[in-house]
Enzyme design. Structure first.
Site, PDB file in Angstrom:
ATOM      1  N   ASP A  55       0.860  -1.180   0.000  1.00 52.15           N
ATOM      2  CA  ASP A  55       0.000   0.000   0.000  1.00 52.15           C
ATOM      3  C   ASP A  55       0.896   1.229   0.000  1.00 52.15           C
ATOM      4  O   ASP A  55       2.030   1.153  -0.441  1.00 52.15           O
ATOM      5  CB  ASP A  55      -0.954  -0.037   1.209  1.00 52.15           C
ATOM      6  CG  ASP A  55      -2.286   0.640   0.924  1.00 52.15           C
ATOM      7  OD1 ASP A  55      -2.269   1.851   0.627  1.00 52.15           O
ATOM      8  OD2 ASP A  55      -3.338  -0.021   0.991  1.00 52.15           O
ATOM      9  N   HIS A 100       2.126   1.816  -3.165  1.00 51.50           N
ATOM     10  CA  HIS A 100       1.196   2.721  -3.841  1.00 51.50           C
ATOM     11  C   HIS A 100       1.704   4.151  -3.911  1.00 51.50           C
ATOM     12  O   HIS A 100       0.974   5.036  -4.345  1.00 51.50           O
ATOM     13  CB  HIS A 100      -0.164   2.686  -3.147  1.00 51.50           C
ATOM     14  CG  HIS A 100      -0.894   1.394  -3.308  1.00 51.50           C
ATOM     15  ND1 HIS A 100      -2.161   1.171  -2.807  1.00 51.50           N
ATOM     16  CD2 HIS A 100      -0.527   0.233  -3.919  1.00 51.50           C
ATOM     17  CE1 HIS A 100      -2.546  -0.058  -3.092  1.00 51.50           C
ATOM     18  NE2 HIS A 100      -1.570  -0.653  -3.771  1.00 51.50           N
TER      19      HIS A 100
END
Length: 399
Positions: free
Chosen positions: A216, A239
């Site tokens: 993430d 991310h």
């Protein structure tokens, strides 16, 4: 089993973090034994209780070896500067159902604190990732985070590794003057919701010379964050480095003063981004955010403002965000994009972005569809210096 130790101190010490701790409190002297099935939770808490009552600087030491650590809450304040030195590997219970709360090691209300020692916190998160359905179930069970720092002041975390957390690796809440140095985060690219370091309602957080590989955001910055400095961070996979998401909940506090500089992002889903939810329940603000001297290696959406952030369709996209974004700069960002849309600046229809500068951008894309492109919506940014991809239409241009 959960252990809570409270130490009440009448003496508060302020200033710089003390680097040298005179008294060592070795957990093996309190019954801890090396072995992946040997629980050292009680030994750690006993050592902490004595160290926290010491009137001289002290350090709780976890020596080399492998140890099982159950859910633990460490409480201050303490009577003098204090640290925890982890030289070995601490393993969390693999089964997330064994946890009562949302943290594995939680530290509360400590001033003048150091966490160091080149050790590893192994969250054993694979079981939790397989069970995670939070993307489509708002009532899902929240798995524990490896490290929670709540209301910690004048502190440093360095040379520590967070491995395979079940949830966020680190959560920072209500902290002031907390620095992460030579910190390492490692989890599989496919791990779910494993943000490297999440910051909320904190002031003066520094992240430097750090490597984050996760599933993430490498760093995510929530509401109430002020004076956040991120330098020389290697991010990827993951991310990207994100401000937000913002604007999902009522009573969010302003975000002010974010600097991301001299970082390298490699094979990440996004680059540097600011994201807010549509249909905000209340107005909010995010300002003075600056991203500069950043290298992108095969990064999707390298430069991104997204005020229509709506994962899993959990929002009303037609209602614009009420978060006001202003005084933002993206400067000297270069490298390669894995998406044709390399610069995406999509702001709110009701509160358009203001004072956004984009300068000296050189991002190339070699995939299908032609060269890299720029998209602007509800924004008139000022472009300076080199612009590759070309600037969007109807924007201010200066040399």
């Amino acid at each position: 089993m959960e252990f809570i130790i409270t130490a009440v101190s009448l003496l508060f010490l302020f200033g710089n973090v003390v680097e040298v701790h005179a008294g060592n409190f070795d957990v093996t002297k309190y019954g801890a034994k090396d072995g992946a099935n040997a629980d050292i939770s009680q030994a750690l808490m006993s050592a902490w209780k004595e160290a926290c009552q010491s009137t001289s600087p002290s350090t709780v030491v976890v020596p080399k070896g492998t140890y099982l650590l159950n859910e633990v809450i460490i409480e201050g304040p303490c009577k003098a500067p204090i640290g925890i030195r982890v030289e070995g590997t601490l393993k969390a219970p693999a089964d997330p159902s064994q946890f009562k709360g949302d943290g594995w090691l939680t530290l509360n209300h400590i001033d003048q604190f150091t966490l160091d020692g080149a050790g590893t916190f192994d969250g054993q998160g694979a079981t939790a990732w397989a069970r995670n359905d939070c993307g489509n179930n708002p009532q899902c069970h929240k798995s524990p985070m490896n490290l929670r720092f709540n209301f910690i002041t004048n502190a440093v975390v360095r040379d520590i590794t967070s491995l395979d957390s079940k949830n966020f690796h680190v959560n920072v809440l209500g902290c002031k003057n907390l620095s992460f140095q030579h910190f390492t985060v490692t989890a599989a690219e496919t791990s779910i919701n494993t943000d490297g370091i999440h910051i909320g309602r904190s002031d003066g957080i520094n992240i430097t010379d750090t490597n984050i590989k996760t599933g993430d955001d490498c760093v995510s910055i929530g509401d109430g964050s002020r004076n956040i400095n991120i330098q020389r961070v290697n991010c990827g996979p993951g991310h990207g480095i994100s401000v937000g998401s913002l604007g999902r909940y009522p009573n969010e506090e302003p975000v002010v003063g974010i600097t991301v500089r001299n970082c390298t992002l490699t094979n990440t889903m996004n680059g540097v981004r600011v994201k807010t939810w549509p249909a905000s329940p209340a107005p909010g603000t995010a300002s003075e955010m600056h991203f500069e001297d950043i290298i992108m290696n095969n990064v999707g959406n390298p430069i991104l403002i997204d005020q229509e952030y709506c994962p899993y369709n959990q929002c009303t996209l037609k209602v614009p965000s009420l978060v006001k974004i202003s005084n933002v700069s993206f400067n000297n960002i270069r490298g390669t994009s894995s998406s044709q849309l390399a610069v995406k600046l999509v702001c709110s229809k009701s509160t358009p972005c203001q004072n956004v500068e984009v300068g000296d951008i050189d991002l190339t894309y070699s995939g299908p569809g032609g060269p890299a492109t720029t998209l602007c919506s509800n924004i008139k940014p000022t472009f300076t210096g080199k612009q590759n991809p070309p600037t969007c239409v109807n924007s201010a241009q200066s040399s």
